[in-house]
Design a protein around this motif. Structure first.
Motif, short mmCIF file in Angstrom:
data_model
loop_
_atom_site.label_atom_id
_atom_site.label_comp_id
_atom_site.label_asym_id
_atom_site.label_seq_id
_atom_site.Cartn_x
_atom_site.Cartn_y
_atom_site.Cartn_z
N VAL A 13 -3.13 5.37 -2.92
CA VAL A 13 -1.79 4.79 -2.22
C VAL A 13 -2.48 3.70 -1.52
O VAL A 13 -1.75 2.67 -1.31
N SER A 14 -3.48 3.66 -0.62
CA SER A 14 -4.28 2.73 -0.14
C SER A 14 -4.38 1.40 -0.91
O SER A 14 -4.30 0.31 -0.44
N ILE A 32 -0.30 -1.10 6.18
CA ILE A 32 1.17 -0.98 6.29
C ILE A 32 1.88 -0.66 4.98
O ILE A 32 2.64 0.19 5.04
N TYR A 33 1.65 -1.33 4.06
CA TYR A 33 2.01 -1.45 2.73
C TYR A 33 1.82 0.21 2.61
O TYR A 33 2.70 1.04 1.90
N MET A 38 3.26 5.84 1.10
CA MET A 38 2.80 7.24 1.34
C MET A 38 4.23 7.75 1.67
O MET A 38 4.58 8.85 1.60
N LEU A 39 5.06 7.13 2.75
CA LEU A 39 6.07 7.75 3.40
C LEU A 39 7.14 7.90 2.44
O LEU A 39 7.86 8.86 2.20
N GLY A 40 7.56 6.77 1.50
CA GLY A 40 8.45 6.89 0.59
C GLY A 40 8.04 8.04 -0.33
O GLY A 40 9.15 8.65 -0.82
N PHE A 44 10.96 11.08 -0.63
CA PHE A 44 11.69 11.31 -1.90
C PHE A 44 11.11 12.16 -2.54
O PHE A 44 11.31 12.24 -3.81
N LYS A 45 10.19 12.93 -2.26
CA LYS A 45 9.59 14.20 -2.81
C LYS A 45 9.11 13.98 -4.17
O LYS A 45 8.92 14.78 -5.14
#
Length: 117
Positions: A13-14, A32-33, A38-40, A44-45
């Protein structure tokens, strides 16, 4: 083996964040991207928290160690930083207070919204 797999997911992801930073000419750091991606994925599972939790906890646990090189850099360049010490301290204190206030307001908003439901 589980930790290696979890760490590789975080690293992937990084890496995607780094690629996006290269492709999108915005003044946004690649980290930040990566955090937004990662948050998304978690919201959104598409990625389960259990898939990265232990490796993320480990990285958070060792985070203070990562500040040692920055502290050494400050000590090494102390003579160059000395004339800027007052403005840097004022900016640091001001931005910290603003972040604390903003965090408190957002938390209050979320808690009030949660209580209404």
């Amino acid at each position: 083996m589980k930790y290696l797999k979890q760490f590789l997911i975080i690293l992937l992801v990084s890496c995607i964040g780094e690629i996006l930073n290269y492709l999108i000419p915005l003044p946004i750091p690649a980290s930040i991207y990566g955090l937004v991606i990662m948050l998304g994925l978690l919201v959104f599972k598409k990625l389960k928290l259990e898939s990265v939790k232990e490796a993320a906890d480990f990285l958070i646990d060792i985070m203070p160690v990562m500040f040692i090189p920055a502290a050494v850099g400050l000590i090494a360049f102390w003579e160059k930083l000395k004339p800027m010490l007052l403005p840097v301290c004022i900016i640091t204190v001001t931005s910290t207070v603003l972040v604390i206030i903003a965090t408190g307001k957002v938390t209050d908003f979320i808690l009030e919204r949660k209580d209404k439901k």
